[in-house]
Scaffold this motif. Structure first.
Motif, mmCIF file in Angstrom:
data_model
loop_
_atom_site.group_PDB
_atom_site.id
_atom_site.type_symbol
_atom_site.label_atom_id
_atom_site.label_comp_id
_atom_site.label_asym_id
_atom_site.label_seq_id
_atom_site.Cartn_x
_atom_site.Cartn_y
_atom_site.Cartn_z
ATOM 1 N N ALA A 26 43.152 38.484 43.309
ATOM 2 C CA ALA A 26 42.017 39.253 42.611
ATOM 3 C C ALA A 26 41.950 40.457 41.887
ATOM 4 O O ALA A 26 41.841 40.252 40.806
ATOM 5 N N ASP A 27 43.182 41.642 42.445
ATOM 6 C CA ASP A 27 44.012 42.360 42.061
ATOM 7 C C ASP A 27 43.924 41.697 40.195
ATOM 8 O O ASP A 27 43.664 42.250 39.418
ATOM 9 N N ALA A 28 45.045 41.020 40.634
ATOM 10 C CA ALA A 28 46.214 40.812 39.859
ATOM 11 C C ALA A 28 45.442 40.125 38.346
ATOM 12 O O ALA A 28 45.662 40.363 36.815
ATOM 13 N N HIS A 29 43.775 39.731 39.016
ATOM 14 C CA HIS A 29 43.254 38.472 37.557
ATOM 15 C C HIS A 29 42.160 39.292 37.190
ATOM 16 O O HIS A 29 41.214 38.828 36.235
ATOM 17 N N GLY A 30 41.736 40.025 37.777
ATOM 18 C CA GLY A 30 40.354 41.467 37.431
ATOM 19 C C GLY A 30 39.772 40.369 38.533
ATOM 20 O O GLY A 30 38.024 41.265 37.537
ATOM 21 N N TRP A 31 39.427 39.579 38.712
ATOM 22 C CA TRP A 31 38.663 38.914 40.101
ATOM 23 C C TRP A 31 37.926 40.429 40.605
ATOM 24 O O TRP A 31 38.600 40.717 41.640
ATOM 25 N N LYS A 32 36.555 40.378 41.309
ATOM 26 C CA LYS A 32 36.416 41.026 42.345
ATOM 27 C C LYS A 32 36.609 40.679 43.836
ATOM 28 O O LYS A 32 36.872 39.775 44.184
ATOM 29 N N ARG A 33 37.202 41.432 44.761
ATOM 30 C CA ARG A 33 38.333 41.149 45.466
ATOM 31 C C ARG A 33 36.981 40.266 46.705
ATOM 32 O O ARG A 33 37.416 39.424 47.372
ATOM 33 N N ASN A 34 35.649 40.664 47.038
ATOM 34 C CA ASN A 34 35.148 40.213 48.093
ATOM 35 C C ASN A 34 34.690 38.577 47.376
ATOM 36 O O ASN A 34 34.661 37.782 48.941
ATOM 37 N N THR A 35 34.351 38.875 46.368
ATOM 38 C CA THR A 35 34.332 37.660 45.585
ATOM 39 C C THR A 35 34.927 36.170 45.769
ATOM 40 O O THR A 35 34.974 35.200 47.174
ATOM 41 N N TYR A 36 35.948 36.879 45.712
ATOM 42 C CA TYR A 36 37.532 35.998 45.904
ATOM 43 C C TYR A 36 37.926 35.885 46.856
ATOM 44 O O TYR A 36 37.498 34.281 47.444
ATOM 45 N N ALA A 37 37.811 36.314 47.825
ATOM 46 C CA ALA A 37 38.365 36.372 49.187
ATOM 47 C C ALA A 37 37.360 35.563 49.826
ATOM 48 O O ALA A 37 37.711 34.496 50.569
ATOM 49 N N ALA A 38 35.878 34.989 49.796
ATOM 50 C CA ALA A 38 34.745 34.736 50.626
ATOM 51 C C ALA A 38 34.884 33.255 49.948
ATOM 52 O O ALA A 38 34.584 31.842 50.615
ATOM 53 N N ASN A 39 34.931 32.917 48.338
ATOM 54 C CA ASN A 39 36.079 31.418 48.119
ATOM 55 C C ASN A 39 36.759 31.335 48.702
ATOM 56 O O ASN A 39 36.717 30.156 49.287
ATOM 57 N N GLU A 40 37.810 32.023 49.037
ATOM 58 C CA GLU A 40 39.324 30.993 49.597
ATOM 59 C C GLU A 40 38.918 31.267 50.892
ATOM 60 O O GLU A 40 39.864 30.054 50.984
ATOM 61 N N ASN A 41 38.093 32.118 51.745
ATOM 62 C CA ASN A 41 37.795 32.113 53.275
ATOM 63 C C ASN A 41 36.465 30.811 53.958
ATOM 64 O O ASN A 41 36.423 30.700 54.591
ATOM 65 N N GLY A 42 35.716 29.771 52.302
ATOM 66 C CA GLY A 42 35.355 29.083 52.639
ATOM 67 C C GLY A 42 33.672 29.704 53.026
ATOM 68 O O GLY A 42 32.679 29.055 53.387
#
Length: 71
Positions: A26-42
């Motif tokens: 998320a940090d490397a690509h400028g994505w919101k951490r919580n949003t990306y993590a929620a996408n990745e954990n389903g």
């Protein structure tokens, strides 16, 4: 395809791309951490538009990422 299948492929793509954690990706690509993590954990399904962004970042096919049966 189920959200959990997409999430598992997203995590696999992230790891294959060399990112040890969701936060690092998320940090490397400028994505919101919580949003990306929620996408990745389903916990939060992602759209095909978002799948295209993730696919480009992790150098995978967007159709595979979103729906493995389509690729």
């Amino acid at each position: 395809m189920t959200a959990s299948g997409r999430a598992a492929r997203l995590k696999a793509a992230r790891r294959e791309a060399g990112f040890a954690s969701a936060v690092a990706a998320a940090d490397a690509h400028g994505w919101k951490r919580n949003t990306y993590a929620a996408n990745e954990n389903g916990n939060s399904p992602f759209s095909f538009r978002k799948a295209r962004q993730y696919a480009a970042a992790f150098n995978v096919d967007a159709e595979w990422l979103y729906d493995a049966g389509a690729a």
